[in-house]
Design a protein around this motif. Structure first.
Motif, short mmCIF file in Angstrom:
data_model
loop_
_atom_site.label_atom_id
_atom_site.label_comp_id
_atom_site.label_asym_id
_atom_site.label_seq_id
_atom_site.Cartn_x
_atom_site.Cartn_y
_atom_site.Cartn_z
N PRO A 62 0.80 -1.20 0.09
CA PRO A 62 -0.14 -0.09 -0.01
C PRO A 62 0.54 1.47 -0.08
N VAL A 63 2.13 1.21 0.61
CA VAL A 63 3.04 2.14 0.56
C VAL A 63 4.21 1.86 0.19
N GLU A 64 5.09 2.66 -0.49
CA GLU A 64 6.27 2.32 -1.12
C GLU A 64 7.12 1.36 -0.02
N GLY A 65 7.64 0.38 -0.43
CA GLY A 65 8.48 -0.43 0.75
C GLY A 65 7.83 -1.12 1.82
N HIS A 66 6.48 -0.81 2.01
CA HIS A 66 5.66 -1.35 3.02
C HIS A 66 4.90 -2.53 2.64
N PHE A 67 5.26 -3.83 3.22
CA PHE A 67 4.40 -5.09 2.41
C PHE A 67 3.52 -5.45 3.38
N GLU A 68 2.20 -5.83 2.83
CA GLU A 68 1.11 -6.50 3.64
C GLU A 68 0.78 -8.02 2.99
N PHE A 69 1.17 -8.76 3.86
CA PHE A 69 0.86 -10.14 3.30
C PHE A 69 -0.16 -10.99 4.17
N ASP A 70 -0.42 -10.52 5.36
CA ASP A 70 -1.24 -11.27 6.28
C ASP A 70 -2.74 -11.56 5.61
N TRP A 71 -3.30 -10.58 4.93
CA TRP A 71 -4.67 -11.09 4.35
C TRP A 71 -4.50 -12.02 3.28
N LEU A 72 -3.44 -12.05 2.49
CA LEU A 72 -3.05 -13.03 1.47
C LEU A 72 -2.97 -14.55 2.23
N ASP A 73 -2.17 -14.32 3.29
CA ASP A 73 -1.78 -15.71 4.04
C ASP A 73 -3.32 -16.32 4.17
N GLN A 74 -4.13 -15.48 4.99
CA GLN A 74 -5.40 -15.95 5.36
C GLN A 74 -6.18 -16.57 4.17
N VAL A 75 -6.13 -15.89 3.17
CA VAL A 75 -6.99 -16.12 2.01
C VAL A 75 -6.50 -17.76 1.58
N LEU A 76 -5.21 -17.70 1.39
CA LEU A 76 -4.77 -18.90 0.82
C LEU A 76 -4.94 -20.07 1.60
N ASP A 77 -4.59 -19.76 3.15
CA ASP A 77 -5.14 -20.91 4.15
C ASP A 77 -6.37 -21.27 4.15
N ARG A 78 -7.22 -20.34 4.02
CA ARG A 78 -8.77 -20.70 4.02
C ARG A 78 -8.93 -21.68 2.91
N LEU A 79 -8.29 -21.15 1.52
CA LEU A 79 -8.69 -21.95 0.42
C LEU A 79 -8.21 -23.50 0.68
N HIS A 80 -6.88 -23.56 1.26
CA HIS A 80 -6.11 -24.77 1.36
C HIS A 80 -7.12 -25.74 2.25
N ASP A 81 -7.61 -25.01 3.23
CA ASP A 81 -8.37 -25.75 4.36
C ASP A 81 -9.61 -26.49 3.70
N THR A 82 -10.12 -25.75 2.58
CA THR A 82 -11.43 -26.28 1.98
C THR A 82 -10.97 -27.41 0.71
N GLY A 83 -9.71 -27.38 0.45
CA GLY A 83 -9.27 -28.15 -0.69
C GLY A 83 -9.30 -27.55 -1.99
N ILE A 84 -9.17 -26.40 -2.01
CA ILE A 84 -9.23 -25.60 -3.14
C ILE A 84 -7.88 -25.11 -3.45
N GLN A 85 -7.41 -25.73 -4.55
CA GLN A 85 -6.04 -25.10 -5.27
C GLN A 85 -5.91 -23.56 -5.56
N VAL A 86 -4.66 -23.16 -5.60
CA VAL A 86 -4.35 -21.66 -6.06
C VAL A 86 -3.31 -21.54 -7.11
N ILE A 87 -3.89 -20.98 -8.20
CA ILE A 87 -2.95 -20.24 -9.02
C ILE A 87 -2.48 -19.02 -8.61
N LEU A 88 -1.28 -18.73 -8.29
CA LEU A 88 -1.02 -17.14 -7.69
C LEU A 88 -0.50 -16.53 -8.78
N ALA A 89 -0.91 -15.12 -8.90
CA ALA A 89 -0.64 -14.34 -9.91
C ALA A 89 0.45 -13.33 -9.42
N THR A 90 1.25 -12.89 -10.32
CA THR A 90 2.06 -11.76 -9.86
C THR A 90 1.33 -10.50 -10.33
N PRO A 91 1.45 -9.54 -9.43
CA PRO A 91 0.48 -8.15 -9.85
C PRO A 91 0.90 -7.17 -10.73
#
Ligand code: GLA
Ligand code: ZN
Length: 679
Positions: A62-91
């Protein structure tokens, strides 16, 4: 290519056909109940993969050099727990506002040398060192953090690389360097290749060279052609930089990028070059079903053609249908709703031509911005009880029965050449008609004569190997690059069958006209010489053996070829219109005229019989119905598809098993817009 082989799944982590969508949870982070509901609905729709993070840069940094990955951690974990795989994009397809403000060089400059303001997407400069560094940084962090996440099965590099060049000073410099390399630092060679003596365009110094503007109307066609090539190469170079960093950190994760549905683009990129850098091909399919002035079957043939091209990019390796709209789009002139059945028939068409996935754009409709009315699996009113959701969920229930199809492919005995550079140059060249050259449509018209009969076709460019095919068709191959003529001669000499048409063999790889008589390097193998070409007004017609000749009538002389049909009218009445030259063990055909009636159908019907080319089913298919085979050494699946809009009956040559109903069938009554998969 006639190869019955199993390519296996594109990743060891994949065990069935994938069913999924572009998922943008980053639009809903303040709504945890929505994210919960998504998971529940994904289960109901039979989803097992999601493409995540495509446009998430502003949430990730959101700000140059300041990275926030927690939300994405949670999204990937939640999908994984449900048995849904992920194709992860570069932005890298869309950047945060701060970047455009702090580093304006990242913004694309148009051909009129005006820089874009922040906004839109896929509008960055591919050369900008700042942009490339920022992309490397975010890619590296994503790879380090998620490369070993159990949900992640592949990389989705950026989004839909297109053919828009950037005309900024950095790109001008890169273009000149590219040219120096191409012409071995020899400015005279460039001046000759571009024929710059015309209208005083001669360059005395490399620094004088600039990108063409306006592109489509620039008079130095060699310059425009090289600009297309440069844009393609520079975009590829940008993608390769992303690929390199991802491969370094996560060598085990396959890489793809979603190719554009190039039919809607004026000028694409040479995806043949991109394909080499990828592990698996994926593309975004946005058909015009139920369009004005085009039957559903005609549109189906156009789509089939592009599916076949995507399969051919990696010599038959199954591809991913990365995006498709689960109903309308927001950008087609008229986005008609899909008629019942059409949605899933459209998805199965991709599988029938070699896709191992059915994926949609998009999972859930956004509440605002430009794509809020674009089709999605989940509507604003997020009920599973909608027509779209029910159809998607029905396919979700069927796909597990098709697991054995994974890795099988289409084994084609016929190839059609659709050549990218030829498409570029045909779009720019002037004469003999301003409009109606229609290269793509012409290739599809040849293709449809085969599609109607259930004949498998690869769609290749002029650089590919021809030797495995019984029949190679090269409509309107205006530009003949070095080596192609000799390749065709060798192919035909060894027993191949080659077909080409009017307006072929006109210029070389720099768009300079051949001095050896048209069709240049193909003259010998075809046994003809084209002296002139007549073009007709749209309403005019000549006639050829009971068929209409439209738009192009090539005036040719035979030089060893046999004349099969002649023109009926005008000052060239009696002149050859269809010829065949026996050359070595094979045959080379020249179709001198364009036709919109039954000619191509009859012509290719004869060729199929004469050359013993296999059809998916040895039976005549009703109009609007086609059949496609996917197979390997042991398996064989036949996809029957009814695009006719009415009920159709198909008599099979022998009883087969319906993969979905498990019934043994020999006589099939197909509902409008329906399919059967038989084994
Ligand atoms: C493209 C893009 C998607 C979306 C769709 C809409 O394919 O990749 O992000 O915009 O178009 O049809
Ligand atoms: Zn630039």
């Amino acid at each position: 290519m006639r190869r019955r082989q199993n390519f296996g799944p594109f990743s060891e982590k994949v065990h069935g056909l994938l069913h999924g969508a572009d998922y943008n949870p980053d639009q809903w982070l303040d709504r945890p109940e929505i994210l919960e509901q998504d998971i529940d609905l994904m289960k109901q729709a039979g989803m097992n993969v999601m493409s995540v993070g495509i446009f998430s840069w502003a949430k990730l940094e959101p700000v140059e050099g300041h990275f926030e990955f927690d939300w994405l951690d949670q999204v990937l974990d939640r999908l994984h727990d449900t048995g849904i795989q992920v194709i992860l994009a570069t932005p890298s397809a869309a950047r945060p506002v701060w970047m455009s403000r702090s580093y304006p060089e990242v913004l694309r400059m148009d051909e009129d040398r005006v820089r874009h303001l922040h906004g839109g997407r896929q509008n960055h400069c591919f050369t900008s060192p700042v942009y490339r560094a920022k992309v490397r940084e975010i890619d590296r962090r994503l790879a380090e953090r998620y490369g070993t996440h159990p949900a992640v099965i592949a990389w989705h590099v950026s989004n839909e690389f297109e053919g828009f060049g950037c005309h900024c000073p950095l790109c001008q410099e890169a273009f000149r360097n590219w040219l120096k390399k191409r012409y071995h630092n020899d400015l005279d060679a460039l001046n000759h290749a571009w024929w710059t003596s015309f209208w005083s365009h001669t360059y005395q110094d490399w620094s004088e060279i600039e990108s063409p503007s306006p592109i489509g109307e620039h008079e130095v066609h060699g310059l425009t052609l090289d600009w297309h090539r440069f844009v393609s190469d520079q975009t590829l170079d940008f993608m390769l930089e992303e690929c390199r960093i991802l491969r370094d950190i996560t060598p085990e994760l396959p890489l793809t990028t979603n190719f554009h549905d190039f039919v809607s683009l004026d000028r694409g990129l040479n995806y043949w070059d991109f394909a080499k850098a990828l592990d698996v091909i994926s593309w975004d399919n946005y058909p015009y079903w139920h369009a004005e002035g085009r039957t559903v079957a005609e549109e189906a043939a156009r789509r089939a053609f592009i599916h076949d091209m995507n399969r051919s990019f990696k010599q038959g390796k199954p591809f991913l249908l990365m995006e498709s709209s689960p109903s309308a789009t927001n950008w087609q002139e008229v986005a008609k709703l899909r008629r019942p059945g059409m949605q899933n028939l459209s998805s199965i068409q991709a599988v029938a031509h070699g896709a191992d996935t059915v994926q949609y754009f998009q999972w859930r409709k956004s509440l605002g911005s430009s794509e809020k009315f674009h089709g999605a699996v989940v509507d604003h009113y997020a009920s599973p009880d909608t027509r779209v959701f029910r159809e998607v969920a029905a396919l979700g229930r069927e796909l597990p029965a098709m697991t054995d199809i994974i890795g099988t492919s289409v084994a084609a005995e016929v190839a059609i050449i659709y050549d990218w550079e030829n498409a570029w140059i045909l779009g720019d060249t002037q004469g003999p008609r301003k409009e109606g050259i229609d290269y793509f449509d012409t290739c599809v018209r040849h293709y449809k004569a085969l599609w109607d009969r259930g004949v498998a076709v690869d769609v290749i460019d002029a650089d590919q190997d021809l030797s495995g095919y019984k029949l190679v068709i090269a409509p309107m191959l205006y530009m003949i690059r070095d080596g192609f003529g000799a390749k065709v001669e060798e192919y035909v000499r060894n027993g191949g069958h080659f077909v080409t048409t009017y307006w072929s063999g006109i210029t070389d790889g720099t768009d300079l006209c051949f001095e050896t008589g048209r069709p240049g390097p193909l003259r010998k193998v075809l046994g003809i010489w084209s002296e002139e070409i007549d073009v007709l007004y749209d309403s005019d017609a000549n006639h050829v053996g009971g068929y209409e000749a439209r738009i192009f009538c090539d005036l040719i002389h035979t030089e060893g070829a046999d004349t099969l049909l002649t023109y009926d009218e005008d000052f060239y009445a009696g002149g050859p219109a269809l010829t065949c030259n026996r050359f070595g063990k094979g045959e080379a055909w020249y179709i001198a005229f364009r036709s919109y009636d039954g000619f191509l159908s009859d012509f290719y019907g004869d060729r199929i019989r004469a050359y013993g080319i296999e059809r998916a089913l040895e039976t005549d298919l009703p109009e609007g119905v086609t059949a496609t085979i996917r197979e390997d050494e042991v398996r064989r699946f036949c996809f029957l598809q009814n695009y006719s809009g009415t009920k159709q009956t198909v008599e099979l040559p022998y009883p087969m098993q319906d993969l979905l109903s498990k019934d043994r069938v020999q006589r099939l009554v197909m509902a409008p817009y329906s399919y059967n998969i038989l084994s």
